[in-house]
Write a protein that holds these residues in place. Structure first.
Motif, PDB file in Angstrom:
ATOM      1  N   THR A   1      12.768  -3.109  -5.984  1.00  0.00           N
ATOM      2  CA  THR A   1      11.938  -1.996  -5.519  1.00  0.00           C
ATOM      3  C   THR A   1      10.588  -2.537  -5.048  1.00  0.00           C
ATOM      4  O   THR A   1      10.153  -3.605  -5.487  1.00  0.00           O
ATOM      5  N   TRP A   2       9.933  -1.748  -4.177  1.00  0.00           N
ATOM      6  CA  TRP A   2       8.614  -2.180  -3.709  1.00  0.00           C
ATOM      7  C   TRP A   2       7.504  -1.678  -4.627  1.00  0.00           C
ATOM      8  O   TRP A   2       6.349  -2.059  -4.459  1.00  0.00           O
ATOM      9  N   GLU A   3       7.850  -0.819  -5.632  1.00  0.00           N
ATOM     10  CA  GLU A   3       6.859  -0.566  -6.672  1.00  0.00           C
ATOM     11  C   GLU A   3       6.557  -1.875  -7.404  1.00  0.00           C
ATOM     12  O   GLU A   3       5.431  -2.128  -7.806  1.00  0.00           O
ATOM     13  N   SER A   4       7.599  -2.692  -7.562  1.00  0.00           N
ATOM     14  CA  SER A   4       7.428  -4.051  -8.084  1.00  0.00           C
ATOM     15  C   SER A   4       7.303  -4.988  -6.872  1.00  0.00           C
ATOM     16  O   SER A   4       8.272  -5.615  -6.442  1.00  0.00           O
ATOM     17  N   TRP A   5       6.104  -5.037  -6.322  1.00  0.00           N
ATOM     18  CA  TRP A   5       5.875  -5.785  -5.089  1.00  0.00           C
ATOM     19  C   TRP A   5       5.689  -7.285  -5.311  1.00  0.00           C
ATOM     20  O   TRP A   5       5.525  -8.052  -4.364  1.00  0.00           O
ATOM     21  N   ALA A   6       5.700  -7.734  -6.571  1.00  0.00           N
ATOM     22  CA  ALA A   6       5.408  -9.138  -6.880  1.00  0.00           C
ATOM     23  C   ALA A   6       6.345 -10.126  -6.170  1.00  0.00           C
ATOM     24  O   ALA A   6       5.870 -11.137  -5.631  1.00  0.00           O
ATOM     25  N   PRO A   7       7.716  -9.903  -6.158  1.00  0.00           N
ATOM     26  CA  PRO A   7       8.571 -10.885  -5.469  1.00  0.00           C
ATOM     27  C   PRO A   7       8.243 -11.019  -3.975  1.00  0.00           C
ATOM     28  O   PRO A   7       8.144 -12.132  -3.447  1.00  0.00           O
TER      29      PRO A   7
ATOM     30  N   VAL B   1       0.832  -1.209   0.000  1.00  0.00           N
ATOM     31  CA  VAL B   1       0.000   0.000   0.000  1.00  0.00           C
ATOM     32  C   VAL B   1       0.866   1.258   0.000  1.00  0.00           C
ATOM     33  O   VAL B   1       0.571   2.244  -0.717  1.00  0.00           O
ATOM     34  N   VAL B   2       1.950   1.265   0.790  1.00  0.00           N
ATOM     35  CA  VAL B   2       2.829   2.435   0.850  1.00  0.00           C
ATOM     36  C   VAL B   2       3.454   2.731  -0.512  1.00  0.00           C
ATOM     37  O   VAL B   2       3.640   3.901  -0.894  1.00  0.00           O
ATOM     38  N   SER B   3       3.773   1.679  -1.283  1.00  0.00           N
ATOM     39  CA  SER B   3       4.443   1.863  -2.577  1.00  0.00           C
ATOM     40  C   SER B   3       3.464   1.976  -3.737  1.00  0.00           C
ATOM     41  O   SER B   3       3.902   2.192  -4.891  1.00  0.00           O
TER      42      SER B   3
ATOM     43  N   SER C   1       3.384   5.399  -5.848  1.00  0.00           N
ATOM     44  CA  SER C   1       4.581   5.541  -6.681  1.00  0.00           C
ATOM     45  C   SER C   1       4.533   4.591  -7.859  1.00  0.00           C
ATOM     46  O   SER C   1       4.923   4.952  -8.982  1.00  0.00           O
ATOM     47  N   GLY C   2       4.046   3.371  -7.636  1.00  0.00           N
ATOM     48  CA  GLY C   2       3.945   2.402  -8.718  1.00  0.00           C
ATOM     49  C   GLY C   2       2.978   2.840  -9.793  1.00  0.00           C
ATOM     50  O   GLY C   2       3.236   2.629 -10.997  1.00  0.00           O
TER      51      GLY C   2
ATOM     52  N   TYR D   1      -2.200  -1.433 -13.286  1.00  0.00           N
ATOM     53  CA  TYR D   1      -1.389  -1.574 -12.069  1.00  0.00           C
ATOM     54  C   TYR D   1      -2.263  -1.378 -10.829  1.00  0.00           C
ATOM     55  O   TYR D   1      -2.178  -2.148  -9.855  1.00  0.00           O
ATOM     56  N   ALA D   2      -3.119  -0.340 -10.842  1.00  0.00           N
ATOM     57  CA  ALA D   2      -3.985  -0.056  -9.700  1.00  0.00           C
ATOM     58  C   ALA D   2      -4.992  -1.198  -9.481  1.00  0.00           C
ATOM     59  O   ALA D   2      -5.277  -1.577  -8.337  1.00  0.00           O
TER      60      ALA D   2
END
Length: 396
Positions: free
Chosen positions: A112-118, A40-42, A45-46, A56-57
């Motif tokens: 990065t946490w914009e790419s939260w998938a990993p 949620v925090v990232s 920015s994502g 993305y949203a």
């Protein structure tokens, strides 16, 4: 993928298993809560960085909805074994990995946490190990890790080591969680089984204690209520009924039963107490040789009860014309023998009843006293009780 079946539990649900499941559900909710907070925090920015902000949203929103469902269901039910979030959670982890490659610039796909998938995939694989079978959970996590490395290696990323570490972390966490959950559930199941065994053992002991308490009393009551009981037997039965009533009151009051004072704890006094109320039996006494032997309080009571039980059996089953009670000692051991010339029974085919087996043989064995029972059809029954001679100092 099929969730691991829950172990069978008794009603109400077994205490340790329930506590373990609640603990697992609480930890799973906390783990997902931490990951959800980072996503949620990232998210803002994502969205700004994404080539397709709407997609993305939407993907991020789907993960938030499923995660909230996971946390809510786990906390409300106290279990992660069942829930509508299972399949969507796994599906989103598999979709999110390629989606990040397609929706974000290559420079933000890894690390990065914009790419939260990993991070999300690691958490999904770990939590899946709480509701999937361990082997299935590890295979799934390994495949998901391979899926991650396949997509991130195809992207133009600066650090392939980070991609590899992320991919290896997915099955690594799954293995750790699977082992921990398996251990907790096995430990709780063993604790509940031990508790059930203890309850069963306690119930068995209580039942045996009850049987020991009421066995002789039930024999007396049955004869008193039988209209065919000879009149000459009734006075002795009433005397024994009074004694049994006193003993039962003592039992219900949790007070120790007392034999006569120390000077009267002899085999002779014991036999006098045991024979009380059996005037209807054709008794012949030969106890002079052993009547003086002193017994400890516990042995006195156990032997008195055993002889009484034997005489109740004679009265009920033997149809004897003669019952001989003999006592003797050789200075080292003492012996009490109760023999009748009744109908007897076949020891090879007819097991001992509760009275002879439990109230006589087992009860005496607990005090180091042996009881040998011999019988044959038409030749009567003989019960020989043998114990060690102890001095007054030994018995104190």
């Amino acid at each position: 993928m099929t969730p691991a079946p829950a172990p069978a539990t008794s009603e109400p649900e077994r205490t340790s298993a329930r506590r373990a499941e609640r603990g697992i559900a609480l930890v799973a909710s906390a783990m997902r809560g931490v990951v959800l907070l980072q996503i949620v925090v990232s998210a803002a920015s994502g969205v700004r960085l994404s080539h397709h902000p709407g997609a993305y949203a939407a993907l991020t929103g789907a993960v938030v909805v499923v995660s909230v469902a996971l946390i809510g269901q786990s906390l409300l039910t106290g279990s992660v074994r069942a829930g509508a979030w299972h399949v969507p959670d796994i599906a989103l982890a598999w979709v999110a990995i390629p989606a990040m490659n397609l929706l974000l610039p290559a420079s933000h796909v890894v690390g990065t946490w914009e790419s939260w998938a990993p991070g999300y995939a690691i958490n999904v694989a770990a939590l899946a190990a709480t509701w999937l079978r361990p082997a299935v959970a590890v295979v799934h996590a390994t495949a998901l890790g391979a899926w991650l490395i396949a997509w991130t290696s195809a992207a133009d990323v600066a650090s392939w080591e980070t991609s590899l570490n992320n991919a290896l972390t997915i099955p690594g966490y799954a293995i750790v969680v699977a082992l921990l959950v398996y251990y907790l559930r096995a430990l709780s199941a063993a604790a509940d089984q031990s508790r059930d065994d203890a309850i069963s053992a306690t119930r068995a002991l209580e039942l045996q204690r009850y049987q020991l308490t009421v066995h002789d009393a039930s024999s007396i009551l049955r004869l008193l209520s039988d209209e065919e009981t000879p009149a000459e037997v009734l006075p002795g039965l009433r005397l024994q009924a009074v004694r049994e009533a006193r003993r039962l009151r003592t039992y219900l009051g949790s007070q120790a039963q007392r034999s006569p004072d120390g000077s009267q704890r002899t085999i002779g006094a014991m036999l006098s107490a045991a024979l009380e109320g059996f005037d209807d039996l054709p008794l012949e006494l030969a106890v002079e040789l052993g009547s003086h032997v002193e017994l400890s309080e516990e042995v006195w009571e156990a032997t008195c009860g055993a002889v009484t039980t034997v005489l109740h059996n004679v009265r009920l089953h033997a149809a004897a014309h003669q019952v001989v009670v003999h006592a003797d000692t050789d200075g080292t051991t003492w012996e009490v023998v109760v023999s009748d010339d009744g109908i007897g029974f076949d020891q090879g085919s007819q097991p001992l009843g509760f009275g002879l087996d439990t109230q006589v043989r087992e009860a005496l064995a607990g005090h180091g006293i042996s009881a040998e029972i011999r019988s044959s059809p038409g030749r009567g029954t003989s019960v020989t009780i043998v114990g060690p001679v102890t001095t007054r100092e030994d018995s104190l």
